[in-house]
Design a protein around this motif. Structure first.
Motif, mmCIF file in Angstrom:
data_model
loop_
_atom_site.group_PDB
_atom_site.id
_atom_site.type_symbol
_atom_site.label_atom_id
_atom_site.label_comp_id
_atom_site.label_asym_id
_atom_site.label_seq_id
_atom_site.Cartn_x
_atom_site.Cartn_y
_atom_site.Cartn_z
ATOM 1 N N ALA A 1 0.854 -1.188 0.000
ATOM 2 C CA ALA A 1 0.000 0.000 0.000
ATOM 3 C C ALA A 1 0.888 1.235 0.000
ATOM 4 N N PRO A 2 0.657 2.186 -0.911
ATOM 5 C CA PRO A 2 1.479 3.392 -0.915
ATOM 6 C C PRO A 2 1.189 4.252 0.304
ATOM 7 N N GLY A 3 2.224 4.921 0.790
ATOM 8 C CA GLY A 3 2.064 5.777 1.951
ATOM 9 C C GLY A 3 1.997 7.234 1.556
ATOM 10 N N THR A 4 2.188 8.108 2.534
ATOM 11 C CA THR A 4 2.201 9.543 2.306
ATOM 12 C C THR A 4 3.522 10.098 2.836
ATOM 13 N N PRO A 5 4.322 10.702 1.938
ATOM 14 C CA PRO A 5 4.115 10.882 0.501
ATOM 15 C C PRO A 5 4.382 9.602 -0.288
ATOM 16 N N SER A 6 3.659 9.444 -1.377
ATOM 17 C CA SER A 6 3.716 8.181 -2.132
ATOM 18 C C SER A 6 5.030 7.994 -2.873
ATOM 19 N N HIS A 7 5.779 9.061 -3.096
ATOM 20 C CA HIS A 7 7.035 8.905 -3.839
ATOM 21 C C HIS A 7 8.180 8.425 -2.956
ATOM 22 N N SER A 8 7.951 8.366 -1.613
ATOM 23 C CA SER A 8 9.044 7.957 -0.734
ATOM 24 C C SER A 8 8.614 6.997 0.371
ATOM 25 N N THR A 9 7.358 6.534 0.342
ATOM 26 C CA THR A 9 6.845 5.699 1.425
ATOM 27 C C THR A 9 6.030 4.545 0.867
ATOM 28 N N MET A 10 6.227 3.364 1.449
ATOM 29 C CA MET A 10 5.443 2.188 1.069
ATOM 30 C C MET A 10 5.251 1.333 2.324
ATOM 31 N N THR A 11 4.060 0.744 2.452
ATOM 32 C CA THR A 11 3.794 -0.187 3.542
ATOM 33 C C THR A 11 3.699 -1.599 2.978
ATOM 34 N N VAL A 12 4.472 -2.511 3.551
ATOM 35 C CA VAL A 12 4.444 -3.919 3.179
ATOM 36 C C VAL A 12 3.705 -4.675 4.281
ATOM 37 N N SER A 13 2.674 -5.422 3.907
ATOM 38 C CA SER A 13 1.866 -6.176 4.871
ATOM 39 C C SER A 13 1.928 -7.662 4.547
ATOM 40 N N PHE A 14 1.901 -8.487 5.586
ATOM 41 C CA PHE A 14 1.873 -9.932 5.395
ATOM 42 C C PHE A 14 1.342 -10.575 6.660
ATOM 43 N N SER A 15 1.027 -11.866 6.570
ATOM 44 C CA SER A 15 0.423 -12.589 7.686
ATOM 45 C C SER A 15 1.251 -13.798 8.061
ATOM 46 N N THR A 16 1.104 -14.206 9.317
ATOM 47 C CA THR A 16 1.707 -15.447 9.800
ATOM 48 C C THR A 16 0.701 -16.159 10.693
ATOM 49 N N ALA A 17 0.809 -17.461 10.764
ATOM 50 C CA ALA A 17 -0.116 -18.239 11.583
ATOM 51 C C ALA A 17 0.211 -18.154 13.062
ATOM 52 N N GLU A 18 1.432 -17.775 13.400
ATOM 53 C CA GLU A 18 1.828 -17.681 14.794
ATOM 54 C C GLU A 18 2.486 -16.345 15.075
ATOM 55 N N GLU A 19 2.500 -15.955 16.328
ATOM 56 C CA GLU A 19 3.091 -14.688 16.716
ATOM 57 C C GLU A 19 4.605 -14.765 16.563
#
Length: 270
Positions: A57-75
């Protein structure tokens, strides 16, 4: 009822270094590589927890920020390794995440019945800042039961390939940042291409649509995909979000940022 449980910092070797968010640059010698080699990589892989549902997902500002998301089954302790393809002189970076969430719900379905209680996997979000505009980045995300900066040094060397990383459970992708809208007082009139879709769901036709988007995105053509609602057709059935994330991960979610808005099929009543 609907309950959101947000998991904060864990008391382990990683979070003894930082209680919130810690970015560290590690380098040693030629090619901006790590010093330990494949033996160290093999040792660290024993600590890794499998990751899935990777998306951007792009962040703010979009030219220098990005969010990477993912999941795991355990903590576990999430981390991200990222490097610039266009700026090879820049050192690779390792970012430790602190935003991990998990939720439970038993929504009322569209037919009026109540769904069984659903508890999500652990969902990790790592925000990357300070990126260069209009630049291609490669990244690998992972999650470990316990890990230290010393352990992280063992992950890379100049001889380690992408296949080595993937074989040891580090999944990743690539993305290109947006152009900077104003640089040195000059407005950037460079055009940006977006993919736009909506009302797609998870059918055989959906797969054809996703495949077509992925094909057109070859060469990082699109800055992002704009999702105009009715995304997964979950209709309160939480497991359908999981199957949808698995579906798009196979096509483009690891390399094409998502910007989405809710439609009527995203409406949920608790």
């Amino acid at each position: 009822w609907n309950k959101m449980v947000v998991y904060g910092p864990k008391v382990n070797s990683l979070y003894s270094i930082t209680a919130l968010y810690f970015a560290v640059t590690l380098s040693s010698g030629e090619n901006n590589g790590w010093s330990e080699g494949k033996r160290g990589l093999q040792g660290i892989s024993d600590l890794l927890v499998p990751t899935k549902h990777i998306h951007l997902a792009p962040g703010t500002p979009s030219h220098s920020t990005m969010t990477v998301s993912f999941s795991t089954a355990e903590e576990c302790a999430p981390f991200l390794m990222i490097y610039s393809v266009d700026h090879l002189r820049d050192m690779p970076r390792i970012l430790f995440g602190h935003d991990t969430r998990r939720y439970s719900t038993n929504s009322i379905l569209r037919d009026g019945s109540t769904a069984d209680i659903y508890t999500s996997d652990f969902i990790h979000h790592i925000r990357v800042e300070g990126l260069e505009p209009t630049s291609l980045y490669h990244y690998y995300c992972g999650c470990a039961s316990i890990i230290t900066v010393s352990d992280m040094r063992k992950l890379y060397s100049s001889s380690i390939t992408e296949q080595d990383l993937e074989e040891r459970g580090l999944n990743g992708g690539s993305f290109r940042t947006a152009p900077e809208p104003v640089a040195n007082g000059v407005i950037n009139d460079e055009s940006i291409d977006f993919a736009v879709c909506g009302d797609v769901g998870q059918t055989a036709d959906s797969r054809m649509t996703y495949q077509n988007i992925a094909k057109q995105h070859d060469g990082n053509r699109f800055a992002a995909i704009l999702w105009a609602g009715d995304i997964s057709y979950a209709d309160g059935e939480q497991h359908r979000w999981e199957s949808w994330l698995e579906l798009i991960e196979g096509f483009f979610s690891r390399r094409l940022p998502l910007i989405s808005c809710p439609g009527n099929h995203e409406i949920e009543t608790d």
